[in-house]
Design a protein around this motif. Structure first.
Motif, PDB file in Angstrom:
ATOM      1  N   PRO A  83     -24.180  50.273 -56.799  1.00 38.82           N
ATOM      2  CA  PRO A  83     -24.913  51.400 -56.199  1.00 38.82           C
ATOM      3  C   PRO A  83     -25.699  50.976 -54.961  1.00 38.82           C
ATOM      4  O   PRO A  83     -26.108  49.823 -54.823  1.00 38.82           O
ATOM      5  N   LEU A  84     -25.868  51.927 -54.056  1.00 34.98           N
ATOM      6  CA  LEU A  84     -26.818  51.723 -52.966  1.00 34.98           C
ATOM      7  C   LEU A  84     -28.225  51.697 -53.554  1.00 34.98           C
ATOM      8  O   LEU A  84     -28.498  52.356 -54.552  1.00 34.98           O
ATOM      9  N   GLU A  85     -29.092  50.926 -52.904  1.00 32.40           N
ATOM     10  CA  GLU A  85     -30.411  50.691 -53.485  1.00 32.40           C
ATOM     11  C   GLU A  85     -31.518  51.048 -52.501  1.00 32.40           C
ATOM     12  O   GLU A  85     -31.326  51.024 -51.283  1.00 32.40           O
ATOM     13  N   PHE A  86     -32.657  51.383 -53.059  1.00 37.01           N
ATOM     14  CA  PHE A  86     -33.899  51.474 -52.305  1.00 37.01           C
ATOM     15  C   PHE A  86     -34.769  50.311 -52.745  1.00 37.01           C
ATOM     16  O   PHE A  86     -34.889  50.032 -53.948  1.00 37.01           O
ATOM     17  N   VAL A 141     -40.633  47.457 -43.949  1.00 36.00           N
ATOM     18  CA  VAL A 141     -40.635  46.984 -45.341  1.00 36.00           C
ATOM     19  C   VAL A 141     -39.280  47.146 -46.014  1.00 36.00           C
ATOM     20  O   VAL A 141     -39.098  46.675 -47.145  1.00 36.00           O
ATOM     21  N   ALA A 142     -38.314  47.801 -45.350  1.00 35.60           N
ATOM     22  CA  ALA A 142     -37.010  48.035 -45.967  1.00 35.60           C
ATOM     23  C   ALA A 142     -36.317  46.713 -46.290  1.00 35.60           C
ATOM     24  O   ALA A 142     -36.385  45.750 -45.519  1.00 35.60           O
ATOM     25  N   ASP A 143     -35.640  46.681 -47.423  1.00 34.15           N
ATOM     26  CA  ASP A 143     -34.911  45.468 -47.804  1.00 34.15           C
ATOM     27  C   ASP A 143     -33.415  45.609 -47.588  1.00 34.15           C
ATOM     28  O   ASP A 143     -32.645  44.743 -48.004  1.00 34.15           O
ATOM     29  N   ASN A 144     -32.990  46.698 -46.945  1.00 27.95           N
ATOM     30  CA  ASN A 144     -31.560  46.896 -46.706  1.00 27.95           C
ATOM     31  C   ASN A 144     -31.354  47.731 -45.452  1.00 27.95           C
ATOM     32  O   ASN A 144     -32.274  48.404 -44.964  1.00 27.95           O
ATOM     33  N   LEU A 145     -30.146  47.694 -44.937  1.00 27.03           N
ATOM     34  CA  LEU A 145     -29.829  48.375 -43.683  1.00 27.03           C
ATOM     35  C   LEU A 145     -29.867  49.891 -43.814  1.00 27.03           C
ATOM     36  O   LEU A 145     -30.126  50.592 -42.832  1.00 27.03           O
ATOM     37  N   LEU A 146     -29.603  50.417 -44.999  1.00 27.26           N
ATOM     38  CA  LEU A 146     -29.625  51.869 -45.168  1.00 27.26           C
ATOM     39  C   LEU A 146     -31.036  52.416 -44.995  1.00 27.26           C
ATOM     40  O   LEU A 146     -31.262  53.375 -44.243  1.00 27.26           O
ATOM     41  N   ASN A 205     -27.985  44.956 -48.644  1.00 30.05           N
ATOM     42  CA  ASN A 205     -29.245  44.274 -48.872  1.00 30.05           C
ATOM     43  C   ASN A 205     -29.344  43.020 -48.003  1.00 30.05           C
ATOM     44  O   ASN A 205     -28.414  42.220 -47.927  1.00 30.05           O
ATOM     45  N   PHE A 206     -30.488  42.837 -47.357  1.00 32.33           N
ATOM     46  CA  PHE A 206     -30.666  41.703 -46.452  1.00 32.33           C
ATOM     47  C   PHE A 206     -30.523  40.371 -47.181  1.00 32.33           C
ATOM     48  O   PHE A 206     -29.864  39.455 -46.683  1.00 32.33           O
ATOM     49  N   ARG A 207     -31.117  40.268 -48.348  1.00 29.67           N
ATOM     50  CA  ARG A 207     -31.059  38.998 -49.070  1.00 29.67           C
ATOM     51  C   ARG A 207     -29.634  38.670 -49.496  1.00 29.67           C
ATOM     52  O   ARG A 207     -29.196  37.531 -49.414  1.00 29.67           O
ATOM     53  N   ASP A 208     -28.912  39.693 -49.951  1.00 22.13           N
ATOM     54  CA  ASP A 208     -27.552  39.462 -50.434  1.00 22.13           C
ATOM     55  C   ASP A 208     -26.599  39.051 -49.318  1.00 22.13           C
ATOM     56  O   ASP A 208     -25.584  38.391 -49.573  1.00 22.13           O
ATOM     57  N   ILE A 209     -26.914  39.438 -48.084  1.00 29.28           N
ATOM     58  CA  ILE A 209     -26.037  39.109 -46.962  1.00 29.28           C
ATOM     59  C   ILE A 209     -26.563  37.918 -46.175  1.00 29.28           C
ATOM     60  O   ILE A 209     -25.839  36.939 -45.946  1.00 29.28           O
ATOM     61  N   LEU A 210     -27.815  37.960 -45.786  1.00 26.80           N
ATOM     62  CA  LEU A 210     -28.337  37.010 -44.808  1.00 26.80           C
ATOM     63  C   LEU A 210     -28.784  35.684 -45.412  1.00 26.80           C
ATOM     64  O   LEU A 210     -28.909  34.698 -44.678  1.00 26.80           O
ATOM     65  N   ARG A 211     -29.035  35.649 -46.706  1.00 27.21           N
ATOM     66  CA  ARG A 211     -29.415  34.385 -47.338  1.00 27.21           C
ATOM     67  C   ARG A 211     -28.391  33.942 -48.367  1.00 27.21           C
ATOM     68  O   ARG A 211     -28.697  33.193 -49.295  1.00 27.21           O
TER      69      ARG A 211
END
Length: 712
Positions: A83-86, A141-146, A205-211
């Motif tokens: 799922p997409l996340e907030f 504060v967003a943790d994802n691109l969406l 998600n930034f963490r899932d992609i960038l780290r």
């Protein structure tokens, strides 16, 4: 103050909400009461500021924050494999943004009380400004691109509404439309990049992609089948296109100078705390993806594109700023130029330097815009006081209508000088020097110590831009504040009220001292005094591999200082040594065609008019309005109408002949029968008895004769 468990992430999640709630309350309930409206707006930003400060000071005391950030996320929309996340995320980069954005915004909100006093749409202004702030805080504060893109687009709407705030003024609503349409070009490409990245990774998600080294490696090795680029490089460039639009980089830079038609606090928000900062922040945030593309298919193409666009824009905008007379447009071109510095830094791999300049620039650029607003406010009121005919044409933004304001507005003057020197990079004592010097130092290192061509080109373009920046900064200060008043309006100008002065003094402190958090290690004297390069150590922890700070080299520091001083000295010689008198032309007109070329902004706007605007209008008027509307749409509708009309005619004939004929025939038959039968109604009893007797006789005969006939 120690905060444990899930409380801190919840505080982060609350940060965007106060301004958003203030927007709703002002728009729906308090818009009739100006004082209550601005109180709600300022209080909401103050709450967000306090929450942000709690988070920031906790974050800087957290060890290995990059590896273990303040984060929380919840499922939102079940699509695809996951799922997409907030969610919210505060890592070192997000923490420094949370320190800067609410602080600068709070000063702008306080300043707006004095600047917008008397405006008939005062409450609407604070409602939109609150929504603008909420969108930027959501993006940070967003943790994802969406979620980032949601905040990104809400800011796009707010910028449109605030640039065109004085919508009765044709230049204002045209500027609003221009800003909205131009930024949409980049936004569409950015949305394609977001969709492409999601299709390749199944997450935003930034963490899932960038780290995630495995994900970055897969993206770098997977071909995109576009120009020989990897998925990482293509996705980076598509996301960067959004930054080109939002942060007004070439070729989508044309909207930002026209955006000065909005109220000055809006200009400050756009240039310092929100809109254009969001574009650069996004590129810095996605730096690991850009870096991954460097090691995959297409090599360093994405880095080259970012660096060249940034460096060229920095130089181009600086040349345009030299020849502008509108005090806010000069600052607008300086913003475009300084944003180019940041993106050029990203393009040569100077991640921390780009983030450092983003933060320091926000403080001194907010100061300069608010200072220019203080000047415009004073000159406009001076014009109303001095002019016998208030309807006469007068431009309070034109620096040639100013002069001599240093004595009449001392606080505005000295704070503006502080911001101007920071913009020019005056050595050692301004924040702009330390952040700009770090970018030039990184370019110098790559060019002259590593022998790479891209950093060399970047260094030369940025150095030229820095000289021009010092020149137009001194030109602006001299034309505005020095010499004698060149108009009665300037002669009657007075210092702005306290609500406008306090933010100037506050921001001036950061414009001067804010750079000391990034003094290079080994810098004689100052490094030991300031505790070293804290900013590099902290923000560098955002990346998987902590970038190494360059060893101290006095040569680029001396070059950077010389560049800044050269530009300021040239401006002083031309404009400040002998300030211009009333009616005296700009000395730059002696440059002839070059001055005309720069004053007309390289004719890029005119070129776009020829290449895009006029063909689009022609297409809209001829192809769309005439062919599509009149021929196709109107033709189809008229054809349907004619067909229905013909069917109606046939139905009317059927109605007259069949329906009406049968109905009328029955009626006529009944009437005819009535006419014949009514002769039997004589009113004589003997006639009625005769009919009865004859009827009885008829039945007797019928029942008597019928059996006889059946026997035969």
């Amino acid at each position: 103050m120690e905060i444990h468990g899930t409380l801190l992430p919840l505080l982060v999640a609350l940060i965007p909400w106060p301004p958003f709630i203030a927007f709703g309350l002002i728009a729906l309930f308090t818009n009739r009461w100006k004082r209550l409206s601005h109180t709600l707006a300022i209080l909401s930003v103050a709450i967000s500021f306090v929450l942000s400060q709690i988070v920031f000071w906790t974050a800087i005391r957290t060890e290995h924050l990059g590896e273990h950030p303040i984060a929380i996320r919840v499922p939102w929309l079940p699509v695809g494999p996951r799922p997409l996340e907030f969610g919210v995320l505060v890592d070192p980069l997000g923490a420094v943004m949370l320190f800067m954005v609410p602080l600068v915004s709070l000063m702008i909100f306080i300043y707006s009380v004095g600047y917008m006093a008397g405006d008939p749409h005062y409450s609407r202004f604070f409602a939109l400004l609150s929504l603008f702030e909420a969108a930027m805080l959501l993006l940070v504060v967003a943790d994802n691109l969406l979620m980032l893109f949601i905040g990104w687009e809400v800011m796009g709407f707010c910028s449109y509404a605030l640039i065109g705030f004085w919508y009765r003024k044709p230049s204002a609503y045209r500027a609003a439309v221009k800003a909205f349409m131009t930024t949409r070009v980049g936004d569409v490409l950015m949305l394609l990049g977001i969709a492409y990245l999601y299709a390749q990774t199944g997450t935003l998600n930034f963490r899932d992609i960038l780290r995630n080294p495995e994900t970055l490696k897969a993206l770098a090795e997977t071909p995109s089948y576009v120009a020989g680029l990897s998925v990482a490089a293509l996705a980076s460039l598509l996301l960067f296109a959004g930054t080109v639009g939002k942060s007004a980089q070439f070729p989508l830079h044309v909207w930002l100078p026209d955006a000065m038609e909005g109220p000055t606090p809006v200009s400050a928000m756009i240039h310092a705390a929100t809109m254009v900062s969001a574009g650069v922040y996004t590129t810095i945030r996605m730096f690991p993806l850009l870096q991954a593309g460097q090691h995959g298919l297409g090599g360093e193409t994405a880095f080259w594109v970012v660096a060249l666009i940034g460096a060229f824009t920095a130089f181009m905008a600086a040349t345009m700023g030299v020849a502008q007379n509108d005090i806010k447009r000069v600052l607008a071109y300086s913003t475009i130029s300084q944003l180019g510095y940041m993106l050029a830094a990203v393009g040569i791999g100077a991640y921390v330097a780009a983030a450092f300049h983003l933060i320091t620039h926000a403080f001194f650029k907010a100061l300069l815009f608010l200072g220019s607003g203080s000047v415009i406010h004073a000159v406009e009121h001076g014009h109303h006081h001095a002019a016998h005919n208030h309807q006469e044409a007068f431009d309070p933004n034109d620096m040639f209508n100013m002069g001599g304001l240093a004595r009449r507005m001392p606080v505005t003057f000295w704070t503006f000088v502080a911001g101007g020197l920071a913009l020019a990079g005056f050595p050692l004592i301004t924040a702009g020097f330390w952040s700009k010097d770090e970018i030039l130092g990184e370019a110098f290192h790559g060019a002259f110590e590593k022998g790479e061509w891209l950093p060399l080109l970047v260094f030369l373009l940025l150095a030229a831009a820095a000289v021009l920046t010092g020149f137009y900064t001194m030109r602006q200060i001299a034309l505005t504040f020095l010499g004698e008043p060149r108009t009665p309006a300037a002669a009657h100008a007075k210092e702005s009220p306290g609500s406008m002065i306090f933010p100037l003094v506050f921001l001036a402190f950061f414009a001067v001292f804010g750079g000391f958090v990034g003094v290079p290690e080994g810098f004689p004297g100052l490094a030991a005094l300031t505790g070293g390069n804290w900013f590099h150590e902290f923000v560098g922890g955002t990346l998987l591999e902590h970038p190494k700070a360059l060893p101290f080299n006095p040569v680029p520091v001396m070059i950077s200082s010389l560049i800044a001083l050269t530009g300021l000295l040239l401006g002083w010689v031309v404009y400040a040594r002998r300030p211009l008198a009333a009616g005296e032309p700009d000395p730059l007109i002696h440059l002839g065609p070059l001055y005309t070329f720069l004053k007309n902004r390289w004719y890029i706007d005119d070129l776009y008019q020829v290449l895009f605007v006029r063909p689009t209008l022609w297409l809209a008027e001829r192809a769309v309005a005439f062919f599509m509307d009149r021929v196709v749409i109107d033709g189809l509708l008229h054809g349907i109408a004619d067909a229905i009309w013909s069917m109606g005619s046939a139905l009317r004939l059927f109605d007259r002949v069949v329906v009406n004929g049968i109905g009328d025939g029955i009626g006529e038959a009944v009437k005819a029968a009535g006419r014949e039968l009514r002769t039997l109604q004589t009113g004589l009893v003997q006639n009625y008895l005769l009919v009865v007797v004859l009827g009885v006789l008829g039945f007797i005969v019928l029942y008597t004769v019928a059996p006889i006939l059946r026997g035969f």
